[in-house]
Design an enzyme around this catalytic site. Structure first.
Site, PDB file in Angstrom:
ATOM      1  N   TYR A  55      -6.570  43.859  93.339  1.00  0.00           N
ATOM      2  CA  TYR A  55      -6.739  44.936  92.729  1.00  0.00           C
ATOM      3  C   TYR A  55      -8.151  45.596  92.555  1.00  0.00           C
ATOM      4  O   TYR A  55      -8.331  46.644  92.256  1.00  0.00           O
ATOM      5  CB  TYR A  55      -6.262  44.839  91.563  1.00  0.00           C
ATOM      6  CG  TYR A  55      -4.528  44.408  91.198  1.00  0.00           C
ATOM      7  CD1 TYR A  55      -3.895  44.192  92.234  1.00  0.00           C
ATOM      8  CD2 TYR A  55      -4.170  44.056  89.969  1.00  0.00           C
ATOM      9  CE1 TYR A  55      -2.356  43.888  92.238  1.00  0.00           C
ATOM     10  CE2 TYR A  55      -2.638  43.665  89.926  1.00  0.00           C
ATOM     11  CZ  TYR A  55      -1.968  43.672  91.042  1.00  0.00           C
ATOM     12  OH  TYR A  55      -0.758  43.429  90.938  1.00  0.00           O
ATOM     13  N   LEU A 194       9.342  49.426  85.535  1.00  0.00           N
ATOM     14  CA  LEU A 194       9.707  50.775  85.161  1.00  0.00           C
ATOM     15  C   LEU A 194      10.104  51.439  86.469  1.00  0.00           C
ATOM     16  O   LEU A 194      10.326  52.772  86.558  1.00  0.00           O
ATOM     17  CB  LEU A 194       8.982  51.639  84.258  1.00  0.00           C
ATOM     18  CG  LEU A 194       8.498  50.847  82.847  1.00  0.00           C
ATOM     19  CD1 LEU A 194       7.422  51.640  82.116  1.00  0.00           C
ATOM     20  CD2 LEU A 194       9.955  50.837  82.034  1.00  0.00           C
ATOM     21  N   LYS A 235       2.415  48.778  83.698  1.00  0.00           N
ATOM     22  CA  LYS A 235       0.989  49.303  83.859  1.00  0.00           C
ATOM     23  C   LYS A 235       1.095  50.595  82.968  1.00  0.00           C
ATOM     24  O   LYS A 235       1.937  51.430  83.281  1.00  0.00           O
ATOM     25  CB  LYS A 235       0.636  49.371  85.156  1.00  0.00           C
ATOM     26  CG  LYS A 235      -0.673  50.278  85.102  1.00  0.00           C
ATOM     27  CD  LYS A 235      -0.386  51.846  85.810  1.00  0.00           C
ATOM     28  CE  LYS A 235      -1.817  52.503  85.631  1.00  0.00           C
ATOM     29  NZ  LYS A 235      -1.194  53.961  85.960  1.00  0.00           N
ATOM     30  N   SER A 236       0.127  50.885  82.024  1.00  0.00           N
ATOM     31  CA  SER A 236      -0.147  52.200  81.594  1.00  0.00           C
ATOM     32  C   SER A 236      -1.599  52.174  81.112  1.00  0.00           C
ATOM     33  O   SER A 236      -1.920  51.224  80.289  1.00  0.00           O
ATOM     34  CB  SER A 236       0.874  52.885  80.740  1.00  0.00           C
ATOM     35  OG  SER A 236       0.445  54.110  80.375  1.00  0.00           O
ATOM     36  N   ARG A 241       1.888  55.065  75.216  1.00  0.00           N
ATOM     37  CA  ARG A 241       2.789  54.200  76.204  1.00  0.00           C
ATOM     38  C   ARG A 241       2.627  52.868  76.077  1.00  0.00           C
ATOM     39  O   ARG A 241       3.699  51.964  76.244  1.00  0.00           O
ATOM     40  CB  ARG A 241       2.585  54.802  77.783  1.00  0.00           C
ATOM     41  CG  ARG A 241       3.360  56.098  78.057  1.00  0.00           C
ATOM     42  CD  ARG A 241       2.893  56.615  79.438  1.00  0.00           C
ATOM     43  NE  ARG A 241       3.821  57.600  79.839  1.00  0.00           N
ATOM     44  CZ  ARG A 241       3.785  58.174  80.753  1.00  0.00           C
ATOM     45  NH1 ARG A 241       3.328  57.785  82.085  1.00  0.00           N
ATOM     46  NH2 ARG A 241       4.855  59.303  81.104  1.00  0.00           N
ATOM     47  N   ASN A 245       5.386  50.291  75.245  1.00  0.00           N
ATOM     48  CA  ASN A 245       6.065  49.328  76.005  1.00  0.00           C
ATOM     49  C   ASN A 245       6.098  47.942  75.260  1.00  0.00           C
ATOM     50  O   ASN A 245       6.504  46.956  76.025  1.00  0.00           O
ATOM     51  CB  ASN A 245       4.938  49.532  77.077  1.00  0.00           C
ATOM     52  CG  ASN A 245       5.204  50.606  78.050  1.00  0.00           C
ATOM     53  OD1 ASN A 245       6.256  51.510  77.867  1.00  0.00           O
ATOM     54  ND2 ASN A 245       4.546  51.070  79.078  1.00  0.00           N
TER      55      ASN A 245
HETATM   56  P1  A2P Z   1       1.134  56.050  83.596  1.00  0.00           P
HETATM   57  O1  A2P Z   1       0.259  54.929  84.002  1.00  0.00           O
HETATM   58  O2  A2P Z   1       0.865  57.207  83.873  1.00  0.00           O
HETATM   59  O3  A2P Z   1       1.572  55.756  82.184  1.00  0.00           O
HETATM   60  P2  A2P Z   1       3.638  50.209  87.890  1.00  0.00           P
HETATM   61  O4  A2P Z   1       5.036  50.264  88.736  1.00  0.00           O
HETATM   62  O5  A2P Z   1       2.646  49.762  88.766  1.00  0.00           O
HETATM   63  O6  A2P Z   1       4.040  49.019  86.701  1.00  0.00           O
HETATM   64  O7  A2P Z   1       3.413  51.486  87.254  1.00  0.00           O
HETATM   65  C1  A2P Z   1       4.229  51.941  85.994  1.00  0.00           C
HETATM   66  C2  A2P Z   1       4.540  53.327  86.059  1.00  0.00           C
HETATM   67  O8  A2P Z   1       5.391  53.679  84.893  1.00  0.00           O
HETATM   68  C3  A2P Z   1       3.365  54.194  85.950  1.00  0.00           C
HETATM   69  O9  A2P Z   1       3.479  55.325  86.805  1.00  0.00           O
HETATM   70  C4  A2P Z   1       3.024  54.632  84.753  1.00  0.00           C
HETATM   71  O10 A2P Z   1       2.683  55.682  84.315  1.00  0.00           O
HETATM   72  C5  A2P Z   1       4.762  54.737  84.218  1.00  0.00           C
HETATM   73  N1  A2P Z   1       4.530  54.241  82.571  1.00  0.00           N
HETATM   74  C6  A2P Z   1       4.222  53.235  81.939  1.00  0.00           C
HETATM   75  N2  A2P Z   1       4.829  53.288  80.810  1.00  0.00           N
HETATM   76  C7  A2P Z   1       5.564  54.378  80.774  1.00  0.00           C
HETATM   77  C8  A2P Z   1       6.339  54.849  79.613  1.00  0.00           C
HETATM   78  N3  A2P Z   1       6.297  54.312  78.426  1.00  0.00           N
HETATM   79  N4  A2P Z   1       7.026  55.794  79.866  1.00  0.00           N
HETATM   80  C9  A2P Z   1       7.158  56.529  81.029  1.00  0.00           C
HETATM   81  N5  A2P Z   1       6.377  55.936  82.093  1.00  0.00           N
HETATM   82  C10 A2P Z   1       5.700  54.922  81.951  1.00  0.00           C
END
Ligand code: A2P
Length: 279
Positions: A55, A194, A235-236, A241, A245
């Protein structure tokens, strides 16, 4: 054991080490974005951070941890190494590099990121990981993106695999893969829990319970992972969020909710095929 109310928020690996069920995924955050997201996540209550050599953010993750002020012992830190290190001395070197980048002296969990079966040295890597556990450099080891055929080769060398981090979401449940984990005491950790497109977040099987229970669709999906006993590393970088989460330990999905989300399974393979893809 870590509990919130009456609920366990960790799961146990075969060697007794407990892993927080929700961790912060950090790909593709880098530099200041990664440092800020990690420090914010820790102040939001996260105690498990998931990174990887590939990463290119381990030093930024380390900076975020330092900035948070948290004691190292309060944190569960996972990282992963690339296939160029699949040898006895290579795994030691990868460990040295990661702890230096992260600014720590031990890892909670160190994973083989991809098996790279054509190179054929992932069993050596796992054997050296066990040595790192035995000498106290890491608390636990595991693998990532290993299919049952790869896991069998490791087990054939006399090693019990504690954890496998694979892509899992309601549409990519990899039923045979996860059944293999259950049958062999391997904890599953879900990356992209997600989903990448997130299309299923608006499906009635997810959106229905969200409305009924006053939760967000993402919380319903993360709760589904947790009730299946899986670690999940969403990831966020967004603070709200991040908070939602992590806030999945004060409600329960009933059997019907769980079955309806299970039924979203498409049987599709994960996005990347670990027989051919590696880094
Ligand atoms: P964001 O980073 O804009 O919050 P990954 O597949 O790498 O785990 O990425 C997670 C994806 O889910 C990212 O696009 C992230 O967007 C999104 N995400 C994370 N938390 C939430 C949430 N609580 N609601 C909607 N989308 C989320």
């Amino acid at each position: 054991m870590t509990c919130k109310g009456t609920e366990t928020t960790t799961t146990e690996l075969a060697n007794g080490v407990r892993v927080p069920l929700i961790g912060l995924g950090t790909w593709p955050l880098r530099g200041e974005d990664a440092a800020a997201a990690v420090s914010q996540a820790i102040s939001n209550g996260y105690r498990h951070i998931d990174t990887a050599e590939n990463y290119a953010n381990e030093s930024a993750v380390g900076e975020g941890i330092r900035r948070s002020g948290i004691a190292r012992s309060e944190l569960f830190l996972t990282t992963k190494f690339n296939t160029r290190w699949h040898s006895r001395s290579g795994v030691r070197e990868a460990f040295g590099n990661s702890v230096q980048q992260l600014g720590t002296d031990y890892l909670d969990l160190f994973l083989v990121h991809w098996p790279n079966p054509a190179q054929g040295r992932y069993v050596d890597a796992c054997e050296e990981l066990q040595n790192l556990v035995d000498d106290g450099s890491i608390r636990a080891w595991g693998v990532s993106n290993f299919k049952p055929s790869h896991l069998k080769a490791v087990q054939g060398a006399g090693l019990a695999v504690p954890l496998n981090q694979v892509q899992v979401d309601p549409e990519h449940g990899q039923p045979d893969q996860l059944a293999y984990h259950r049958g062999h005491g391997i904890v599953t950790a879900a990356y992209s829990p997600l989903g990448r497109s997130g299309g299923f977040l608006s499906h009635p099987a997810v959106d229905g319970p969200a409305k009924e229970l006053g939760k967000t669709p993402a919380q319903i999906v993360l709760r589904w992972h947790v009730q299946h006993g899986r670690v999940a590393v969403p990831k966020s970088a967004d603070s709200q969020r991040q908070q939602q989460n992590l806030d999945v330990f004060n409600f329960r999905l009933n059997q019907q909710h769980m079955a309806a989300i299970d039924a979203l399974e498409t049987g599709a393979a994960p996005r990347l095929d670990s027989d051919t893809y590696f880094h």
